[in-house]
Design a protein around this motif. Sequence first.
Motif, PDB file in Angstrom:
ATOM      1  N   TRP A 278       0.831  -1.196   0.000  1.00 12.96           N
ATOM      2  CA  TRP A 278       0.000   0.000   0.000  1.00 12.96           C
ATOM      3  C   TRP A 278       0.868   1.250   0.000  1.00 12.96           C
ATOM      4  CZ3 TRP A 278      -0.207   4.162   3.295  1.00 12.96           C
ATOM      5  CH2 TRP A 278      -1.247   5.068   3.058  1.00 12.96           C
ATOM      6  N   THR A 279       0.476   2.228  -0.801  1.00  8.81           N
ATOM      7  CA  THR A 279       1.116   3.537  -0.766  1.00  8.81           C
ATOM      8  C   THR A 279       0.032   4.594  -0.962  1.00  8.81           C
ATOM      9  OG1 THR A 279       1.493   3.695  -3.148  1.00  8.81           O
ATOM     10  CG2 THR A 279       3.242   2.656  -1.834  1.00  8.81           C
ATOM     11  N   PRO A 280       0.218   5.779  -0.406  1.00  7.23           N
ATOM     12  CA  PRO A 280      -0.759   6.847  -0.628  1.00  7.23           C
ATOM     13  C   PRO A 280      -0.921   7.164  -2.117  1.00  7.23           C
ATOM     14  CG  PRO A 280       0.741   7.446   1.147  1.00  7.23           C
ATOM     15  CD  PRO A 280       1.270   6.185   0.524  1.00  7.23           C
ATOM     16  N   ALA A 281       0.147   7.032  -2.875  1.00  8.50           N
ATOM     17  CA  ALA A 281       0.075   7.317  -4.310  1.00  8.50           C
ATOM     18  C   ALA A 281      -0.878   6.370  -5.010  1.00  8.50           C
ATOM     19  CB  ALA A 281       1.470   7.234  -4.932  1.00  8.50           C
ATOM     20  N   LYS A 282      -0.905   5.095  -4.583  1.00  5.65           N
ATOM     21  CA  LYS A 282      -1.824   4.134  -5.187  1.00  5.65           C
ATOM     22  C   LYS A 282      -3.270   4.522  -4.877  1.00  5.65           C
ATOM     23  CE  LYS A 282       1.221   0.116  -5.202  1.00  5.65           C
ATOM     24  NZ  LYS A 282       1.444  -1.231  -4.656  1.00  5.65           N
ATOM     25  N   ASP A 283      -3.532   4.968  -3.646  1.00  3.75           N
ATOM     26  CA  ASP A 283      -4.882   5.417  -3.283  1.00  3.75           C
ATOM     27  C   ASP A 283      -5.285   6.624  -4.113  1.00  3.75           C
ATOM     28  OD1 ASP A 283      -5.259   3.449  -1.424  1.00  3.75           O
ATOM     29  OD2 ASP A 283      -5.122   4.757   0.324  1.00  3.75           O
ATOM     30  N   LEU A 284      -4.375   7.563  -4.270  1.00  3.58           N
ATOM     31  CA  LEU A 284      -4.673   8.764  -5.043  1.00  3.58           C
ATOM     32  C   LEU A 284      -4.948   8.412  -6.497  1.00  3.58           C
ATOM     33  CD1 LEU A 284      -4.987  11.798  -5.072  1.00  3.58           C
ATOM     34  CD2 LEU A 284      -2.522  11.998  -5.424  1.00  3.58           C
ATOM     35  N   HIS A 285      -4.185   7.497  -7.043  1.00  2.00           N
ATOM     36  CA  HIS A 285      -4.392   7.065  -8.424  1.00  2.00           C
ATOM     37  C   HIS A 285      -5.762   6.397  -8.575  1.00  2.00           C
ATOM     38  CE1 HIS A 285      -3.375   5.788 -12.460  1.00  2.00           C
ATOM     39  NE2 HIS A 285      -3.739   4.555 -12.138  1.00  2.00           N
ATOM     40  N   THR A 286      -6.097   5.531  -7.622  1.00  2.00           N
ATOM     41  CA  THR A 286      -7.397   4.851  -7.652  1.00  2.00           C
ATOM     42  C   THR A 286      -8.530   5.862  -7.551  1.00  2.00           C
ATOM     43  OG1 THR A 286      -6.465   2.864  -6.663  1.00  2.00           O
ATOM     44  CG2 THR A 286      -8.855   3.147  -6.482  1.00  2.00           C
ATOM     45  N   LEU A 287      -8.410   6.827  -6.645  1.00  2.00           N
ATOM     46  CA  LEU A 287      -9.433   7.853  -6.486  1.00  2.00           C
ATOM     47  C   LEU A 287      -9.574   8.691  -7.758  1.00  2.00           C
ATOM     48  CD1 LEU A 287     -11.493   9.240  -4.672  1.00  2.00           C
ATOM     49  CD2 LEU A 287      -9.636  10.641  -3.775  1.00  2.00           C
TER      50      LEU A 287
ATOM     51  N   VAL B 168     -17.295   8.364  -8.638  1.00  2.00           N
ATOM     52  CA  VAL B 168     -17.267   9.188  -7.436  1.00  2.00           C
ATOM     53  C   VAL B 168     -17.334  10.645  -7.880  1.00  2.00           C
ATOM     54  CG1 VAL B 168     -15.863   9.907  -5.464  1.00  2.00           C
ATOM     55  CG2 VAL B 168     -15.883   7.520  -6.161  1.00  2.00           C
ATOM     56  N   THR B 169     -18.233  11.392  -7.278  1.00  2.00           N
ATOM     57  CA  THR B 169     -18.373  12.810  -7.603  1.00  2.00           C
ATOM     58  C   THR B 169     -18.127  13.644  -6.351  1.00  2.00           C
ATOM     59  OG1 THR B 169     -20.050  12.273  -9.246  1.00  2.00           O
ATOM     60  CG2 THR B 169     -19.900  14.566  -8.570  1.00  2.00           C
ATOM     61  N   PRO B 170     -17.059  14.426  -6.318  1.00  2.00           N
ATOM     62  CA  PRO B 170     -16.816  15.278  -5.156  1.00  2.00           C
ATOM     63  C   PRO B 170     -17.937  16.318  -5.029  1.00  2.00           C
ATOM     64  CG  PRO B 170     -14.920  15.266  -6.641  1.00  2.00           C
ATOM     65  CD  PRO B 170     -16.028  14.567  -7.326  1.00  2.00           C
ATOM     66  N   VAL B 171     -18.362  16.584  -3.815  1.00  2.00           N
ATOM     67  CA  VAL B 171     -19.419  17.559  -3.572  1.00  2.00           C
ATOM     68  C   VAL B 171     -18.787  18.829  -3.008  1.00  2.00           C
ATOM     69  CG1 VAL B 171     -21.520  18.042  -2.273  1.00  2.00           C
ATOM     70  CG2 VAL B 171     -21.086  15.736  -3.152  1.00  2.00           C
ATOM     71  N   LEU B 172     -19.024  19.944  -3.679  1.00  2.00           N
ATOM     72  CA  LEU B 172     -18.492  21.227  -3.240  1.00  2.00           C
ATOM     73  C   LEU B 172     -19.622  22.028  -2.618  1.00  2.00           C
ATOM     74  CD1 LEU B 172     -16.015  23.088  -3.205  1.00  2.00           C
ATOM     75  CD2 LEU B 172     -16.755  23.967  -5.416  1.00  2.00           C
ATOM     76  N   ASP B 173     -19.499  22.340  -1.336  1.00  2.00           N
ATOM     77  CA  ASP B 173     -20.512  23.100  -0.620  1.00  2.00           C
ATOM     78  C   ASP B 173     -20.424  24.580  -0.980  1.00  2.00           C
ATOM     79  OD1 ASP B 173     -22.478  23.306   1.835  1.00  2.00           O
ATOM     80  OD2 ASP B 173     -20.946  24.843   2.154  1.00  2.00           O
ATOM     81  N   SER B 174     -19.224  25.134  -0.899  1.00  2.00           N
ATOM     82  CA  SER B 174     -19.073  26.562  -1.151  1.00  2.00           C
ATOM     83  C   SER B 174     -17.617  26.901  -1.419  1.00  2.00           C
ATOM     84  CB  SER B 174     -19.572  27.368   0.053  1.00  2.00           C
ATOM     85  OG  SER B 174     -18.939  26.935   1.241  1.00  2.00           O
ATOM     86  N   THR B 175     -17.421  28.100  -1.963  1.00  2.00           N
ATOM     87  CA  THR B 175     -16.063  28.614  -2.175  1.00  2.00           C
ATOM     88  C   THR B 175     -15.951  29.961  -1.486  1.00  2.00           C
ATOM     89  OG1 THR B 175     -16.650  29.687  -4.257  1.00  2.00           O
ATOM     90  CG2 THR B 175     -15.796  27.441  -4.405  1.00  2.00           C
TER      91      THR B 175
END
Length: 66
Positions: free
Chosen positions: A10-19, A28-35
């Motif tokens: 496991w590496t964080p890079a593998k998680d980031l690539h999968t995400l 997966v759709t990121p939800v943005l509340d506000s800017t």
Amino acid sequence: MSASTCAESWTPAKDLHTLTDLIDAGTVTPVLDSTYPLGQVPDAIRHLKSGLPAGKIAITILGSTT
């Protein structure tokens, strides 16, 4: 696969690539509340601490194109 083998692969890079793949595929759709602009970071933090955000809060920087 043993727990030690799994942990070693496991590496964080593998998680980031999968995400990234999941987001690109629309799974997966990121939800943005506000800017908030950079000058209103205290307001953004208050909003975050209120527990009311229904998604992520983004801080924009002058000249940003995203």
